[in-house]
Structures are given as structure tokens and as C-alpha cells.
Write a protein that holds these residues in place. Structure first.
Motif, short mmCIF file in Angstrom:
data_model
loop_
_atom_site.label_atom_id
_atom_site.label_comp_id
_atom_site.label_asym_id
_atom_site.label_seq_id
_atom_site.Cartn_x
_atom_site.Cartn_y
_atom_site.Cartn_z
N GLU A 78 0.72 -1.28 -0.01
CA GLU A 78 -0.04 -0.08 0.04
C GLU A 78 1.01 1.20 -0.08
OE1 GLU A 78 -2.27 0.38 3.58
OE2 GLU A 78 -2.76 2.36 2.87
N GLU A 79 0.59 1.99 -0.66
CA GLU A 79 1.15 3.44 -1.08
C GLU A 79 0.38 4.39 -1.12
OE1 GLU A 79 5.23 4.41 -3.52
OE2 GLU A 79 4.96 2.31 -3.09
N GLN A 80 -0.02 5.35 -0.55
CA GLN A 80 -0.59 6.69 -0.47
C GLN A 80 -2.12 6.24 -1.30
OE1 GLN A 80 2.02 9.07 -2.89
NE2 GLN A 80 2.88 10.11 -1.06
N ARG A 81 -2.74 5.37 -0.46
CA ARG A 81 -4.03 5.01 -0.88
C ARG A 81 -3.96 4.36 -2.52
NH1 ARG A 81 -8.68 9.07 0.16
NH2 ARG A 81 -9.61 7.04 -0.17
N HIS A 82 -2.86 3.76 -2.92
CA HIS A 82 -2.93 2.89 -3.84
C HIS A 82 -2.55 1.48 -3.42
CE1 HIS A 82 -2.91 6.07 -6.73
NE2 HIS A 82 -1.76 6.83 -5.89
N LEU A 83 -3.27 0.66 -3.56
CA LEU A 83 -3.16 -0.91 -2.95
C LEU A 83 -2.98 -1.49 -3.99
CD1 LEU A 83 -3.66 -2.40 -0.41
CD2 LEU A 83 -5.99 -2.99 -0.78
N ASP A 125 -10.89 -8.13 1.54
CA ASP A 125 -11.86 -7.22 2.21
C ASP A 125 -11.25 -6.59 3.32
OD1 ASP A 125 -14.20 -7.97 0.74
OD2 ASP A 125 -15.07 -9.06 2.38
N ARG A 126 -10.54 -7.24 4.36
CA ARG A 126 -9.56 -6.70 5.40
C ARG A 126 -8.69 -5.48 4.75
NH1 ARG A 126 -9.72 -11.61 7.73
NH2 ARG A 126 -7.89 -12.32 6.75
N ARG A 127 -8.16 -5.93 3.83
CA ARG A 127 -7.08 -5.04 3.40
C ARG A 127 -7.81 -3.63 2.79
NH1 ARG A 127 -1.67 -5.72 4.11
NH2 ARG A 127 -1.42 -7.75 4.42
N ILE A 128 -8.88 -3.92 2.04
CA ILE A 128 -9.55 -2.75 1.34
C ILE A 128 -10.15 -1.91 2.55
CG2 ILE A 128 -11.48 -1.99 0.06
CD1 ILE A 128 -11.20 -4.47 -1.73
N ASP A 129 -10.76 -2.53 3.48
CA ASP A 129 -11.26 -1.82 4.71
C ASP A 129 -10.27 -1.11 5.32
OD1 ASP A 129 -13.57 -2.75 4.17
OD2 ASP A 129 -13.78 -4.29 5.83
N ALA A 130 -9.07 -1.58 5.48
CA ALA A 130 -7.84 -0.69 6.43
C ALA A 130 -7.35 0.29 5.43
CB ALA A 130 -6.79 -2.12 6.76
N ALA A 131 -7.12 -0.03 4.22
CA ALA A 131 -6.61 0.84 3.56
C ALA A 131 -7.30 1.83 2.71
CB ALA A 131 -5.74 0.16 2.10
N GLN A 132 -8.80 1.82 2.51
CA GLN A 132 -9.52 2.70 1.87
C GLN A 132 -8.90 3.11 0.74
OE1 GLN A 132 -13.17 3.60 3.05
NE2 GLN A 132 -12.65 1.63 3.92
N PRO A 133 -8.64 2.40 -0.34
CA PRO A 133 -7.63 2.78 -1.33
C PRO A 133 -8.36 3.50 -2.46
CG PRO A 133 -8.02 0.42 -1.82
CD PRO A 133 -8.71 0.93 -0.17
N ARG A 134 -7.90 4.38 -3.13
CA ARG A 134 -8.40 5.16 -4.20
C ARG A 134 -8.67 4.26 -5.41
NH1 ARG A 134 -7.20 10.46 -2.55
NH2 ARG A 134 -4.87 10.06 -2.67
N ASP A 135 -7.32 3.26 -5.53
CA ASP A 135 -7.53 2.17 -6.67
C ASP A 135 -6.79 0.88 -6.12
OD1 ASP A 135 -4.53 2.42 -7.41
OD2 ASP A 135 -5.20 4.45 -7.62
N LEU A 136 -7.37 0.06 -6.66
CA LEU A 136 -6.73 -1.33 -6.27
C LEU A 136 -6.21 -2.05 -7.75
CD1 LEU A 136 -6.44 -4.11 -4.68
CD2 LEU A 136 -8.80 -4.65 -5.36
N THR A 137 -5.02 -2.64 -7.57
CA THR A 137 -4.39 -3.31 -8.56
C THR A 137 -4.27 -4.83 -7.97
OG1 THR A 137 -3.09 -1.29 -9.48
CG2 THR A 137 -2.28 -3.42 -10.11
N LEU A 138 -5.00 -5.66 -8.83
CA LEU A 138 -5.00 -6.79 -8.49
C LEU A 138 -4.12 -7.68 -9.45
CD1 LEU A 138 -6.71 -8.69 -6.26
CD2 LEU A 138 -8.41 -9.23 -7.95
N ASP A 139 -3.02 -8.18 -8.83
CA ASP A 139 -1.94 -8.77 -9.77
C ASP A 139 -2.15 -10.16 -9.69
OD1 ASP A 139 0.35 -9.94 -10.94
OD2 ASP A 139 1.59 -8.53 -9.59
N LEU A 140 -2.54 -11.03 -10.82
CA LEU A 140 -2.74 -12.38 -10.87
C LEU A 140 -1.55 -13.10 -11.41
CD1 LEU A 140 -6.73 -12.36 -11.92
CD2 LEU A 140 -5.64 -12.26 -9.83
#
Lengths: 101, 145
Positions: free
Chosen positions: A7-12, A33-48
Motif C-alpha cells: 500500500e502506498e498513498q491509498r494505492h493498494l 476485504d480486510r485490506r480494502i477496509d484498512a487501506a480505503q484505497p483510491r484504486d486497487l491493482t489485483l496482480d494475478l
């Protein structure tokens, strides 16, 4: 099944590794869910990039995470999708809903 | 149609066996010398069928799931996944994309995936008696064999 987050400046960034099937889906959903709740990110990158297998359980995880990000008005993109997972997501028409890069 | 090789596996409806079942199917399919994509398609379809049996057939208890793998003439791989669980009252409805009676980690896309990854899919079910899913995929013969 590990979910590694950065997590970096609300980029998760969340990296999902291993086999994502029904057996693993709940754990991955809850961790995201836990990570999103904790970080409240502006954007999420899901790396598969480390995903070795998925089935329709992966579709459920992606849709749920996408909705979750929508609830907090954040964006989501999915990167490094392996060919097997891509074929599963395409069969569900997921590319019409979610941004794959 | 002549059966050239076959194996039957039985296991309890534990979710850890989803991974075992698809890996076993991939190993059995290996004798047809499939491409990586063909193996992955078979693994994905098996994962869906076995997960359905585990999640829906025995909601309250563990039950028996059987998987029969067969190689038939013309390089056809047939997979039968059978349970003796609660059954499906309306098979057509169950096969509709996005329909699910499961919880939120289910997407309702299981049968859609099986249909698109295999050549044929047949679902027979009797409420209270169980469900049999039969699917087949022709594994292409590659040049040089």
C-alpha cells in the motif's frame, strides 16, 4: 493461499498466488476485504501473475472485489492474468465489467 | 463406443478434494498427449463439476463423490462426476448463467464454464437421489504422432 499486499498513498496492490478454487475463495475474499477496509484505497491493482489455476470461484472473487471497490468509490484493475484464468473470465464475459491490463 | 482405458475414483465431499480431482483428471488425460490448453480446459471443467457436488449435493454433511474417467475411440476423453446427494429440481434453471443457490463465493457460472470448456455436457438429476454430470472432450491428435 497467500494474498500479498502493498500500500502506498491509498494505492493498494494485491497479489494473489497459487490455486484459487472454491476451497480457497473465502479466505482470499476475506483477506481482500480486510485490506480494502484498512487501506480505503483510491484504486486497487489485483496482480494475478502468480495464479496457477482458477475456476468460477475466481469469477466470484473478482466480482465481489469489484463491487467492494465500487462501494468506496475506488477504481480496480487486474494485471498479469495468466492464460488459463483469462479463458475462465472471458467465458463469463468479465472483461465487459472489469478492466484487464 | 469402445472404451480404451478407464479409472474410477471415489472420495468424500471435502473441498480439499477439488484440487485432487482435477489433478487426477489431468494425469489421466496425459496419455492422450494433450496441449497445455487442453489439459487446463479439462482441469477447469472437472473443478466445476466436483465443486458442485461438494457444495450443493451434500449441504449439511459429507457424502460420496465418484469420478469416472474414460478414454474412448477417436481420442475422446469422457468424465462422469456422480453424487448421491440432494439432487437438482430444475436442471435447466441450474444451467442458466449466474443462477446460484450457493453463498457469495459462488458465481453461478459453473455449468457455463463446463459447457464452454468441454464439447458435450449432460446433466441428469433426481431430487433426493443425486446428480450425474457427463462431459466429453475430443483431444486433438497433433502432427508427428
Amino acid at each position: 493461499m497467500p494474498v500479498k499486499c502493498k500500500e502506498e498513498q491509498r494505492h493498494l496492490t494485491a497479489r494473489v498466488e497459487g490455486e484459487l478454487d472454491h476451497h480457497q475463495a473465502r479466505e482470499v475474499m476475506e483477506e481482500l476485504d480486510r485490506r480494502i477496509d484498512a487501506a480505503q484505497p483510491r484504486d486497487l491493482t489485483l496482480d494475478l501473475g502468480g495464479l496457477t489455476f482458477t475456476d468460477s470461484s475466481g469469477i466470484a472473487v473478482l466480482i465481489r472485489t469489484y463491487r467492494r471497490m465500487g462501494q468506496i468509490r475506488g477504481a480496480m484493475r487486474v494485471v498479469n492474468t495468466p492464460p488459463q484464468a483469462q479463458k475462465v473470465f472471458q467465458a463469463a464475459g468479465l472483461e465487459r465489467l472489469i478492466r484487464f491490463e | 463406443m469402445k472404451v480404451e482405458n478407464q479409472v474410477t475414483l471415489e472420495f468424500p465431499s471435502r473441498s480439499a478434494n477439488e484440487s485432487f480431482a482435477r489433478t487426477a483428471a489431468a494425469c489421466f488425460a496425459a496419455q492422450l498427449d494433450p496441449t497445455l490448453e487442453e489439459v487446463n480446459d479439462v482441469k477447469t471443467a472437472v473443478s466445476e463439476a466436483v465443486t458442485n457436488a461438494i457444495v450443493h449435493a451434500y449441504p449439511e454433511k459429507l457424502g460420496k463423490v465418484a469420478m469416472k474417467l474414460r478414454i474412448k475411440q477417436d481420442h475422446i476423453l469422457e468424465i462422469v462426476v456422480k453424487d448421491w446427494g440432494v439432487g437438482i429440481a430444475d436442471v435447466d434453471q441450474a444451467r442458466t448463467p449466474l443462477f446460484t443457490t450457493g453463498s457469495e463465493e459462488r458465481s453461478g457460472m459453473g455449468f457455463t464454464i463446463m459447457e464452454s470448456f468441454m464439447d458435450t455436457l449432460k446433466v441428469r438429476s433426481t431430487p433426493g437421489k443425486g446428480t450425474t454430470v457427463t462431459m466429453a472432450r475430443k483431444i486433438a491428435r497433433r502432427a508427428g504422432r
